[in-house]
Every structure is written in structure tokens, then in C-alpha cells.
Design an enzyme around this catalytic site. Structure first.
Site, short mmCIF file in Angstrom:
data_model
loop_
_atom_site.label_atom_id
_atom_site.label_comp_id
_atom_site.label_asym_id
_atom_site.label_seq_id
_atom_site.Cartn_x
_atom_site.Cartn_y
_atom_site.Cartn_z
N GLU A 1 -4.72 2.44 -2.66
CA GLU A 1 -4.71 0.97 -2.82
C GLU A 1 -4.72 1.16 -4.59
O GLU A 1 -5.28 2.09 -4.97
CB GLU A 1 -6.55 1.09 -3.02
CG GLU A 1 -6.90 0.80 -1.40
CD GLU A 1 -6.86 -0.60 -0.52
OE1 GLU A 1 -6.02 -1.54 -1.06
OE2 GLU A 1 -7.26 -0.78 0.86
N CYS B 1 -14.64 -7.19 2.32
CA CYS B 1 -13.72 -7.20 1.56
C CYS B 1 -11.89 -7.49 2.02
O CYS B 1 -11.85 -6.47 3.56
CB CYS B 1 -13.57 -6.04 0.81
SG CYS B 1 -13.12 -4.29 1.65
N HIS C 1 -2.08 -5.34 -6.53
CA HIS C 1 -1.88 -6.97 -5.47
C HIS C 1 -3.34 -7.13 -6.17
O HIS C 1 -3.99 -6.38 -5.93
CB HIS C 1 -1.52 -6.89 -3.99
CG HIS C 1 -1.87 -5.34 -3.39
ND1 HIS C 1 -1.76 -3.89 -3.74
CD2 HIS C 1 -3.20 -5.26 -2.82
CE1 HIS C 1 -2.82 -3.71 -2.68
NE2 HIS C 1 -3.81 -4.04 -2.25
N HIS D 1 -8.33 -9.74 1.26
CA HIS D 1 -6.42 -10.02 -0.25
C HIS D 1 -7.27 -11.66 0.36
O HIS D 1 -6.70 -12.17 1.45
CB HIS D 1 -5.23 -9.13 0.78
CG HIS D 1 -5.78 -7.69 0.56
ND1 HIS D 1 -5.39 -6.91 1.86
CD2 HIS D 1 -5.39 -7.17 -0.83
CE1 HIS D 1 -5.90 -5.54 1.47
NE2 HIS D 1 -5.29 -5.69 0.11
N GLU E 1 -5.72 -2.46 -6.57
CA GLU E 1 -6.39 -3.83 -6.73
C GLU E 1 -6.79 -4.14 -7.50
O GLU E 1 -6.81 -3.74 -8.64
CB GLU E 1 -6.72 -4.17 -5.54
CG GLU E 1 -6.15 -3.56 -4.38
CD GLU E 1 -7.06 -2.87 -2.67
OE1 GLU E 1 -6.68 -4.08 -1.70
OE2 GLU E 1 -8.11 -3.27 -3.14
N GLU F 1 -15.34 -11.13 9.44
CA GLU F 1 -16.28 -9.38 9.89
C GLU F 1 -17.34 -9.78 9.89
O GLU F 1 -17.95 -8.81 10.66
CB GLU F 1 -15.64 -8.70 8.06
CG GLU F 1 -14.26 -8.71 8.41
CD GLU F 1 -13.95 -7.08 6.59
OE1 GLU F 1 -15.49 -6.08 6.39
OE2 GLU F 1 -13.17 -7.22 6.72
N HIS G 1 0.57 -1.45 0.17
CA HIS G 1 0.06 0.17 -0.15
C HIS G 1 1.46 1.56 -0.03
O HIS G 1 0.46 2.33 -0.29
CB HIS G 1 -0.50 0.12 0.84
CG HIS G 1 -1.96 -1.01 0.93
ND1 HIS G 1 -2.75 -1.99 1.88
CD2 HIS G 1 -3.05 -1.42 0.25
CE1 HIS G 1 -3.18 -2.41 1.54
NE2 HIS G 1 -3.44 -2.18 0.22
#
Length: 175
Positions: free
Chosen positions: A111, A66, A31, A68, A113, A86, A25
Site C-alpha cells: 500500500e 476505506c 495512489h 479508493h 497511498e 461496506e 499494489h
């Protein structure tokens, strides 16, 4: 505690290495990531408000969860894992599409992504993890679109991108 790593990818979503999440980041390196949208039988989206102590986008509203993917984890496995971590529940997920975005934040992080967007269905209340989630609510797709026009600064950047460009995917996947 070992810092979580992200999967670095090229624009074709081919893995090219691993990097610590914060470093990725800080350096704005592309990523792999994912965004889960959970809908109920009324075709409302379960939104979460990010926890107040998150290092970016605290207290902003966003999709159900959300995060990774981890090395060796499929997109669906990652989505199910994080949904439970979460929001405290499990449901089947289906991947709809992916896209690339890049968004800098005020704190110097960016970010960048390749985001895999998934959908699932659930009708109960979640059991939110207060380390990750401040609050939650159900909202219709139409109400979200309207509220984003009136209150754009209350939503995460990736959620606005997904919703602006791809909300029809959500509308087309009714129960």
C-alpha cells in the site's frame, strides 16, 4: 469483470494517471485513497473487522471503511459510496486531513497511498456487507489506544498510523 482502477497521484495529490488496483499494489505506486471514521454520540468509533477472504489484512480491525476514489469522484462522494457498500448506511462526511504512507505486506503487495481521512456521525447499527466486512463494534478512542498497545497485530497498518499520529483530530471533532 473489469478490474477497478486507482488514481495515481504525486505527493501534492495531483492526478497523474490511472492504473489497475492490483498492479498499483504490486508496483507500490502512490495512489489516492480514503479512510472514513464514523463516531456516535458517545464519541465511540465504529470499527470494522475486514472479511476473512480479503487479499490483504483479512480479519484485522480497522476504521469504519476505506477504499479508493474513482476517476471523476470527489473524496466525499467516494467515502459515502463505499460507506454504503461496506456498512449499509449513509451519513454526511467531512474531510479532516490527508497523509502519505507506504506499507508492504507479506503477500508481496504494498500500500502506497495518499490517504484522505474523513469523519461522520451515526448512532445506529450498520447492515454489514459480508463480502467486505466480517464484524463490527463501537469502541471509545481511549479503549482503541489501549488495545493497540496490547494487541497491535489485530489492527490494519493504516489504522495504526492514523491512530498513532492523528487520533487528536477525532477527539477534537466531538458532536
Amino acid at each position: 469483470m473489469i478490474e477497478e482502477q486507482v488514481i495515481l497521484v504525486n505527493e501534492r495529490d495531483e492526478p497523474i494517471g490511472l492504473m489497475n488496483k492490483m498492479e498499483a499494489h504490486e508496483k507500490a505506486v502512490l495512489h489516492r485513497a480514503f479512510s472514513v471514521f464514523v463516531l456516535n454520540e458517545k464519541n465511540e468509533v465504529m470499527l470494522q473487522q475486514r472479511a476473512h477472504h480479503k487479499y490483504h489484512s483479512p480479519l484485522l480491525w480497522t476504521n469504519t471503511c476505506c477504499s479508493h476514489q474513482r476517476a471523476g469522484e470527489t473524496n466525499i462522494e467516494a467515502g459515502k459510496r463505499r460507506l454504503f457498500e461496506e456498512m449499509g448506511f449513509q451519513t454526511n462526511l467531512k474531510e479532516l486531513f490527508h497523509f502519505i504512507y507506504k506499507a508492504p505486506f507479506d503477500n508481496g503487495l504494498t500500500e502506497h497511498e495518499l490517504d484522505h481521512v474523513m469523519i461522520g456521525y451515526y448512532n445506529e447499527a450498520p447492515i454489514i456487507n459480508p463480502e467486505e466486512v466480517e464484524n463490527w463494534k463501537w469502541m471509545s478512542i481511549e479503549a482503541i489506544k489501549e488495545d493497540m498497545i496490547l494487541n497491535p497485530d489485530t489492527y490494519t497498518v493504516w489504522f495504526k498510523i492514523i491512530f498513532d499520529e492523528f487520533y487528536h483530530y477525532l477527539e477534537d471533532h466531538k458532536l
